[in-house]
Design an enzyme around this catalytic site. Structure first.
Site, mmCIF file in Angstrom:
data_model
loop_
_atom_site.group_PDB
_atom_site.id
_atom_site.type_symbol
_atom_site.label_atom_id
_atom_site.label_comp_id
_atom_site.label_asym_id
_atom_site.label_seq_id
_atom_site.Cartn_x
_atom_site.Cartn_y
_atom_site.Cartn_z
ATOM 1 N N ASP A 99 45.254 37.311 23.849
ATOM 2 C CA ASP A 99 45.476 38.164 24.808
ATOM 3 C C ASP A 99 46.120 39.466 24.218
ATOM 4 O O ASP A 99 46.956 39.488 23.325
ATOM 5 C CB ASP A 99 46.644 37.664 26.018
ATOM 6 N N HIS A 101 46.990 42.576 25.973
ATOM 7 C CA HIS A 101 47.889 43.202 26.866
ATOM 8 C C HIS A 101 49.439 43.277 26.570
ATOM 9 O O HIS A 101 49.987 42.309 26.345
ATOM 10 C CB HIS A 101 47.710 42.899 28.226
ATOM 11 N N SER A 152 45.407 32.924 29.850
ATOM 12 C CA SER A 152 46.730 33.021 29.117
ATOM 13 C C SER A 152 47.888 32.065 29.659
ATOM 14 O O SER A 152 48.653 31.471 28.980
ATOM 15 C CB SER A 152 47.298 34.585 29.142
HETATM 16 CO CO1 B1M Z 1 42.910 44.343 30.899
HETATM 17 N N1 B1M Z 1 42.741 42.877 32.274
HETATM 18 N N2 B1M Z 1 41.372 43.384 30.224
HETATM 19 N N3 B1M Z 1 42.997 45.594 29.804
HETATM 20 N N4 B1M Z 1 44.059 45.154 32.381
HETATM 21 C C1 B1M Z 1 43.789 43.137 33.520
HETATM 22 C C2 B1M Z 1 44.704 42.124 33.034
HETATM 23 C C3 B1M Z 1 42.737 42.491 34.728
HETATM 24 C C4 B1M Z 1 43.566 41.709 35.879
HETATM 25 C C5 B1M Z 1 42.253 43.640 35.347
HETATM 26 C C6 B1M Z 1 41.421 43.393 36.438
HETATM 27 O O1 B1M Z 1 40.270 42.813 36.278
HETATM 28 N N5 B1M Z 1 41.647 43.910 37.804
HETATM 29 C C7 B1M Z 1 41.840 41.706 34.002
HETATM 30 C C8 B1M Z 1 42.203 39.955 33.916
HETATM 31 C C9 B1M Z 1 41.289 38.934 34.846
HETATM 32 C C10 B1M Z 1 41.335 37.546 34.768
HETATM 33 O O2 B1M Z 1 42.034 37.098 33.619
HETATM 34 N N6 B1M Z 1 41.205 37.011 35.686
HETATM 35 C C11 B1M Z 1 41.681 42.211 32.646
HETATM 36 C C12 B1M Z 1 40.661 42.117 31.843
HETATM 37 C C13 B1M Z 1 39.485 41.202 32.523
HETATM 38 C C14 B1M Z 1 40.468 42.516 30.549
HETATM 39 C C15 B1M Z 1 39.522 42.201 29.621
HETATM 40 C C16 B1M Z 1 39.017 40.775 29.540
HETATM 41 C C17 B1M Z 1 38.273 43.121 29.565
HETATM 42 C C18 B1M Z 1 36.958 43.072 28.710
HETATM 43 O O3 B1M Z 1 37.144 42.949 27.789
HETATM 44 N N7 B1M Z 1 35.875 42.976 29.668
HETATM 45 C C19 B1M Z 1 40.017 42.721 28.371
HETATM 46 C C20 B1M Z 1 40.990 41.511 27.682
HETATM 47 C C21 B1M Z 1 41.146 41.587 26.097
HETATM 48 C C22 B1M Z 1 41.999 40.460 25.518
HETATM 49 O O4 B1M Z 1 43.196 40.173 26.150
HETATM 50 N N8 B1M Z 1 41.425 39.644 24.796
HETATM 51 C C23 B1M Z 1 41.023 43.623 28.704
HETATM 52 C C24 B1M Z 1 41.453 44.546 27.888
HETATM 53 C C25 B1M Z 1 42.316 45.805 28.399
HETATM 54 C C26 B1M Z 1 42.556 46.892 27.686
HETATM 55 C C27 B1M Z 1 42.574 46.797 26.211
HETATM 56 C C28 B1M Z 1 41.764 48.163 28.242
HETATM 57 C C29 B1M Z 1 44.039 47.423 28.329
HETATM 58 C C30 B1M Z 1 45.401 46.905 27.832
HETATM 59 C C31 B1M Z 1 46.017 47.944 27.082
HETATM 60 C C32 B1M Z 1 47.176 47.345 26.452
HETATM 61 O O5 B1M Z 1 48.238 46.625 26.823
HETATM 62 N N9 B1M Z 1 47.802 47.836 25.443
HETATM 63 C C33 B1M Z 1 43.845 46.395 29.719
HETATM 64 C C34 B1M Z 1 44.588 47.059 30.941
HETATM 65 C C35 B1M Z 1 45.549 48.064 30.839
HETATM 66 C C36 B1M Z 1 44.697 46.094 32.034
HETATM 67 C C37 B1M Z 1 45.448 46.383 33.359
HETATM 68 C C38 B1M Z 1 44.520 47.433 34.112
HETATM 69 C C39 B1M Z 1 46.825 46.793 33.505
HETATM 70 C C40 B1M Z 1 47.571 45.981 32.672
HETATM 71 C C41 B1M Z 1 49.169 46.912 32.477
HETATM 72 O O6 B1M Z 1 49.239 47.372 31.306
HETATM 73 N N10 B1M Z 1 49.777 46.790 33.666
HETATM 74 C C42 B1M Z 1 45.306 45.020 34.113
HETATM 75 C C43 B1M Z 1 45.347 45.069 35.542
HETATM 76 C C44 B1M Z 1 46.523 44.296 36.349
HETATM 77 O O7 B1M Z 1 47.575 43.794 35.670
HETATM 78 N N11 B1M Z 1 46.453 43.859 37.440
HETATM 79 C C45 B1M Z 1 44.153 44.617 33.429
HETATM 80 C C46 B1M Z 1 51.316 47.465 33.435
HETATM 81 C C47 B1M Z 1 52.331 46.526 32.935
HETATM 82 C C48 B1M Z 1 53.674 46.854 33.065
HETATM 83 O O8 B1M Z 1 52.185 45.185 33.839
HETATM 84 O O9 B1M Z 1 51.909 43.774 31.963
HETATM 85 O O10 B1M Z 1 51.906 42.928 34.485
HETATM 86 P P1 B1M Z 1 52.369 43.931 33.197
HETATM 87 O O11 B1M Z 1 53.992 43.602 33.175
HETATM 88 C C49 B1M Z 1 54.852 43.475 34.185
HETATM 89 C C50 B1M Z 1 55.160 42.115 34.602
HETATM 90 O O12 B1M Z 1 53.762 41.282 34.645
HETATM 91 C C51 B1M Z 1 56.141 41.592 33.717
HETATM 92 O O13 B1M Z 1 57.106 42.791 33.466
HETATM 93 C C52 B1M Z 1 56.176 44.036 33.458
HETATM 94 C C53 B1M Z 1 56.839 45.123 34.683
HETATM 95 O O14 B1M Z 1 58.161 45.109 34.623
HETATM 96 N N12 B1M Z 1 56.057 40.881 32.310
HETATM 97 C C54 B1M Z 1 57.001 40.187 31.962
HETATM 98 C C55 B1M Z 1 55.029 40.920 31.622
HETATM 99 N N13 B1M Z 1 55.375 40.160 30.615
HETATM 100 C C56 B1M Z 1 56.638 39.700 30.599
HETATM 101 C C57 B1M Z 1 57.018 39.133 29.942
HETATM 102 C C58 B1M Z 1 58.686 38.628 30.184
HETATM 103 C C59 B1M Z 1 59.036 39.052 31.518
HETATM 104 C C60 B1M Z 1 58.217 39.914 32.330
HETATM 105 O O15 B1M Z 1 59.329 37.740 29.423
HETATM 106 C C61 B1M Z 1 58.788 37.261 28.311
#
Ligand code: B1M
Length: 216
Positions: A99, A101, A152
């Site tokens: 992963d 992200h 994940s």
């Molecule tokens: Co990707 N991605 N992505 N992506 N991406 C998602 C996660 C997805 C939901 C988008 C969608 O389809 N709507 C989807 C997953 C679907 C699934 O698994 N069913 C997805 C996909 C499919 C993919 C790829 C597979 C796409 C592809 O290649 N075809 C690929 C995966 C690559 C891989 O991981 N092997 C991929 C790639 C990418 C980018 C590289 C382009 C980029 C990431 C860049 C980066 O992180 N450096 C990206 C992004 C930006 C997203 C979305 C649009 C936004 C994620 C984000 O940064 N959110 C995302 C959509 C979504 O999440 N709904 C998506 C903002 C961030 C602050 O939120 O990380 O959730 P988040 O963190 C939150 C809480 O969750 C929590 O605190 C934070 C807020 O306070 N939290 C914790 C998180 N971790 C924590 C740990 C803790 C405590 C709290 O303690 C340990």
């Protein structure tokens, strides 16, 4: 566009030109963390929706993520730090194997670091062996794992099983976070299989509250 709306748009459009000036203007009005939580994360949410519904292609998602990271880096020095609270405890933090992200994980790092915790941030795609090694080496109090892919959530389960197998579950409470997890999955399903404490953090602030509770 009004400032807040413009900032949100910058994340959605991946538009970096003029970003810092807008952030500075926003900082004159609101605390840095509020800008991240209310405005920038709202933009990332839209990006996720557009991507999920096929209206946005991956390279543009990446651009949005880069602008988000720049914005957080620009705001970080302006975030409140709890002075004199250093040394409250240590967490090893990683995005799990497979992963990439890391925006959420890095926000967790900032919030915990600013509140007196030592954060060993291993980065992305970390195999469980690396997480365990770092925890042992740094004498971690807690292990934190982040992951956004549905895949994940399965890896996290395997990682907990590995901690069980190495007899490390009692030693390491685990905090899990990331968009694909649910509270029920972590606090019921994973709680059943892990021989130690495993907790779900919906956001970085819940991560902080959990650290305070687990270490107290
Ligand atoms: Co990707 N991605 N992505 N992506 N991406 C998602 C996660 C997805 C939901 C988008 C969608 O389809 N709507 C989807 C997953 C679907 C699934 O698994 N069913 C997805 C996909 C499919 C993919 C790829 C597979 C796409 C592809 O290649 N075809 C690929 C995966 C690559 C891989 O991981 N092997 C991929 C790639 C990418 C980018 C590289 C382009 C980029 C990431 C860049 C980066 O992180 N450096 C990206 C992004 C930006 C997203 C979305 C649009 C936004 C994620 C984000 O940064 N959110 C995302 C959509 C979504 O999440 N709904 C998506 C903002 C961030 C602050 O939120 O990380 O959730 P988040 O963190 C939150 C809480 O969750 C929590 O605190 C934070 C807020 O306070 N939290 C914790 C998180 N971790 C924590 C740990 C803790 C405590 C709290 O303690 C340990």
């Amino acid at each position: 566009l009004p400032l807040e709306e413009r900032l949100k748009r910058r994340i959605i459009d991946g538009e970096r030109v003029g970003l810092e000036a807008d952030l500075d203007a926003a900082l004159a009005e609101r605390p840095a963390l509020e800008i991240v939580n209310d405005t920038l994360l709202a933009g990332m949410k839209v990006v996720g929706e557009l991507f999920g519904s096929g209206q946005m292609q991956l390279p543009f998602v990446l651009q949005s993520a880069e602008v988000m990271k720049s914005a957080v880096a620009h705001l970080e020095p302006h975030m409140d730090k709890v002075e004199g609270a250093e040394g409250k405890g240590t967490i090893v933090l990683a995005t799990v194997r497979g992963d990439v992200h890391d925006i959420g994980k890095n926000l967790v790092d900032i919030i915990l670091s600013n509140n007196g915790y030592t954060v060993v941030n291993l980065g992305i795609k970390q195999p469980v062996s690396a997480i365990v090694e770092a925890a042992e080496q740094h004498g971690a109090d807690v292990i934190g794992m982040s992951g956004l892919l549905v895949k994940s959530t399965v890896i996290m389960k395997e990682n907990l099983e590995e901690l069980n197998a190495r007899n490390l579950a009692a030693k390491y409470p685990v905090i899990l976070g990331g968009a694909a997890l649910t509270r029920a999955y972590v606090e019921q399903d994973l709680h059943e299989i892990y021989d130690g404490e495993v907790r779900y953090a919906r956001d970085a602030f819940e991560g902080l509250r959990l650290m305070d509770a687990l270490i107290a």
